[in-house]
Design a protein around this motif. Structure first.
Motif, PDB file in Angstrom:
ATOM      1  N   MET A 184       0.987  -1.296  -0.137  1.00  0.00           N
ATOM      2  CA  MET A 184       0.034  -0.070   0.006  1.00  0.00           C
ATOM      3  C   MET A 184       1.074   1.041   0.060  1.00  0.00           C
ATOM      4  O   MET A 184       2.179   0.973   0.198  1.00  0.00           O
ATOM      5  CB  MET A 184      -0.858  -0.012   1.164  1.00  0.00           C
ATOM      6  N   TRP A 185       0.290   2.399  -0.084  1.00  0.00           N
ATOM      7  CA  TRP A 185       0.890   3.765  -0.402  1.00  0.00           C
ATOM      8  C   TRP A 185       0.570   4.622   0.607  1.00  0.00           C
ATOM      9  O   TRP A 185       0.601   5.770   0.461  1.00  0.00           O
ATOM     10  CB  TRP A 185       0.813   4.154  -1.724  1.00  0.00           C
ATOM     11  N   ILE A 186       0.562   4.234   2.063  1.00  0.00           N
ATOM     12  CA  ILE A 186       0.399   5.275   2.697  1.00  0.00           C
ATOM     13  C   ILE A 186       1.615   5.929   3.522  1.00  0.00           C
ATOM     14  O   ILE A 186       2.707   5.280   3.651  1.00  0.00           O
ATOM     15  CB  ILE A 186      -0.452   4.490   4.040  1.00  0.00           C
ATOM     16  N   THR A 187       1.622   7.172   3.442  1.00  0.00           N
ATOM     17  CA  THR A 187       2.883   8.028   4.155  1.00  0.00           C
ATOM     18  C   THR A 187       2.997   7.835   5.584  1.00  0.00           C
ATOM     19  O   THR A 187       2.019   7.191   6.355  1.00  0.00           O
ATOM     20  CB  THR A 187       2.595   9.553   3.631  1.00  0.00           C
ATOM     21  N   GLU A 188       4.096   8.100   6.096  1.00  0.00           N
ATOM     22  CA  GLU A 188       4.549   8.108   7.432  1.00  0.00           C
ATOM     23  C   GLU A 188       3.296   9.165   8.215  1.00  0.00           C
ATOM     24  O   GLU A 188       2.772   8.792   9.248  1.00  0.00           O
ATOM     25  CB  GLU A 188       5.781   8.724   7.792  1.00  0.00           C
ATOM     26  N   LEU A 189       3.024  10.452   7.624  1.00  0.00           N
ATOM     27  CA  LEU A 189       2.076  11.238   8.102  1.00  0.00           C
ATOM     28  C   LEU A 189       0.632  10.454   8.011  1.00  0.00           C
ATOM     29  O   LEU A 189      -0.061  10.807   8.986  1.00  0.00           O
ATOM     30  CB  LEU A 189       1.903  12.425   7.417  1.00  0.00           C
ATOM     31  N   GLY A 190       0.483   9.708   7.218  1.00  0.00           N
ATOM     32  CA  GLY A 190      -0.899   9.158   6.869  1.00  0.00           C
ATOM     33  C   GLY A 190      -1.147   8.109   8.118  1.00  0.00           C
ATOM     34  O   GLY A 190      -2.176   7.976   8.536  1.00  0.00           O
ATOM     35  N   ILE A 191       0.067   7.560   8.328  1.00  0.00           N
ATOM     36  CA  ILE A 191      -0.358   6.397   9.479  1.00  0.00           C
ATOM     37  C   ILE A 191      -0.449   7.186  10.845  1.00  0.00           C
ATOM     38  O   ILE A 191      -1.297   6.807  11.679  1.00  0.00           O
ATOM     39  CB  ILE A 191       1.157   5.670   9.637  1.00  0.00           C
ATOM     40  N   ILE A 192       0.149   8.412  11.291  1.00  0.00           N
ATOM     41  CA  ILE A 192       0.109   9.171  12.326  1.00  0.00           C
ATOM     42  C   ILE A 192      -1.199   9.657  12.514  1.00  0.00           C
ATOM     43  O   ILE A 192      -2.078   9.866  13.578  1.00  0.00           O
ATOM     44  CB  ILE A 192       1.267  10.348  12.346  1.00  0.00           C
ATOM     45  N   LYS A 193      -1.758  10.067  11.299  1.00  0.00           N
ATOM     46  CA  LYS A 193      -3.160  10.721  11.380  1.00  0.00           C
ATOM     47  C   LYS A 193      -4.172   9.648  11.357  1.00  0.00           C
ATOM     48  O   LYS A 193      -5.192   9.697  12.041  1.00  0.00           O
ATOM     49  CB  LYS A 193      -3.544  11.693   9.871  1.00  0.00           C
ATOM     50  N   ARG A 194      -3.989   8.343  11.124  1.00  0.00           N
ATOM     51  CA  ARG A 194      -4.736   7.379  11.077  1.00  0.00           C
ATOM     52  C   ARG A 194      -5.065   6.952  12.648  1.00  0.00           C
ATOM     53  O   ARG A 194      -6.058   6.591  13.177  1.00  0.00           O
ATOM     54  CB  ARG A 194      -4.290   6.216  10.217  1.00  0.00           C
ATOM     55  N   ASP A 195      -3.888   6.863  13.378  1.00  0.00           N
ATOM     56  CA  ASP A 195      -4.001   6.617  15.024  1.00  0.00           C
ATOM     57  C   ASP A 195      -4.774   7.459  15.586  1.00  0.00           C
ATOM     58  O   ASP A 195      -5.444   7.304  16.587  1.00  0.00           O
ATOM     59  CB  ASP A 195      -2.432   6.420  15.410  1.00  0.00           C
TER      60      ASP A 195
END
Length: 328
Positions: free
Chosen positions: A267-278
């Motif tokens: 998948m192509w989720i960014t580091e910021l995307g993971i932080i915002k997900r959590d």
């Protein structure tokens, strides 16, 4: 009642970790794509950020056979006495040729400690409003089979112990690891007290059709999904799930193998995307006053430890977790 449950002091955070979480096969673990020191590296980054210290961390106890039998069959636990069986689960073929006593010490004991940490996290989340096991999330393991680096069914055990202890009446699992969580799904197939929302890449392992029957809210994604689509589907579906089902606790399987450079998640989720997900998952739990347990689950790159640590720091900075003894 399990001996894995114990009280912690007000000065401790419900962040659970043991230095023996980390796996060492005399260097053989370097043959595996998984970062076998991931959990210790998360803690190191959190200490570097001065968020926690040794006194604020909670050390779990190792899950014993009596704890594991709440979900696991005796036959399955006996099978782990064969190194060849463990090698298949760990996906490190050379382990099949190692003495089982060494395999127990170097691999299975760390996994039993992480499992003990997940079970304890359930209790602490009910008391504090949140808990993070810096480990666990073995979502491919069910009561009678392991796989995908998952030798113990810690998610099933976490929930089963809370239900059996009558500490909760129901639970929700929100699995955002890149892979379908087929282990606990098999354990809770036909169990209405457990609501499963699983959002995963449909094109990769394990493609378990039987386990999919247990998923109440199934969000199947394709390879190369990016942040915007991912967050939109997460927001829509988690909000809808919480309208359909009001859980006493939410177990959040927060795999970081959705990262854009992960070789297995695709998948192509960014580091910021993971932080915002959590941040979103913790925020919606806080809004609904639902205790949350976070498990770190999959994540196959050396850099994921820092991403997880950065995410936990962000949760603190946003006021979604705190270090005092009061329930958030």
């Amino acid at each position: 009642m399990t001996s894995l449950y114990f009280d912690i002091s007000d000065s401790q955070w419900p962040i659970i970790y043991h230095e023996k979480y980390n796996v060492s096969f005399l260097g053989l673990e370097k043959m595996h794509v998984f970062d076998a020191k991931k959990w210790g590296n998360i803690i190191k980054h959190l200490k570097d950020e001065e968020l926690i210290d040794d006194e604020s961390i909670v050390k779990p106890q190792e899950a014993k056979k009596s704890d594991l039998l709440a979900v696991h069959t005796k036959k399955y636990l006996r099978s782990l006495n064969w190194s060849a069986k463990v090698a298949m689960i760990a996906e490190v073929p050379v382990v099949a040729f190692l003495p089982n006593a060494f395999v127990q010490y170097a691999y299975l004991r760390p996994m039993r400690l992480q499992t003990g940490g997940s079970i304890l996290a359930g209790k602490l989340a009910l008391e504090r409003g949140w808990a993070i096991n810096v480990g666990g999330g073995f979502h491919h393991c069910s009561g009678d089979r392991g796989g995908g680096f998952c030798p113990y069914a810690d998610i099933s055990l976490l929930i089963r112990w809370l239900l059996d202890s009558q500490m909760i009446q129901n639970a929700m699992i929100v699995d955002l690891d890149a892979h379908q969580g087929n282990g606990y799904a098999r354990d809770f197939l036909g169990v209405p007290e457990v609501y499963i929302m699983d959002m995963y890449n449909r094109d990769i392992y394990p493609k378990d059709k039987q386990a999919k029957k247990a998923i109440r809210r199934k969000v199947e994604l394709r390879c190369k999904v990016e942040d915007m689509e991912y967050m939109l589907k997460l927001r829509q579906n988690l909000k809808a799930a919480l309208e359909e089902f009001r859980p006493d606790i939410l177990v959040y399987n927060a795999g970081t193998d959705i990262l854009n450079t992960d070789p297995l998640g695709l998948m192509w989720i960014t580091e910021l995307g993971i932080i915002k997900r959590d941040e979103f998952v913790f925020q919606i739990c806080k809004e609904h006053n639902i205790p949350i347990v976070m498990l770190t689950s999959g994540g196959y790159l050396r850099k994921t430890a820092k991403i997880i640590a950065d995410s936990i720091v962000n949760l603190y900075n946003k006021g979604l977790i705190s270090g005092n003894g009061e329930k958030d």
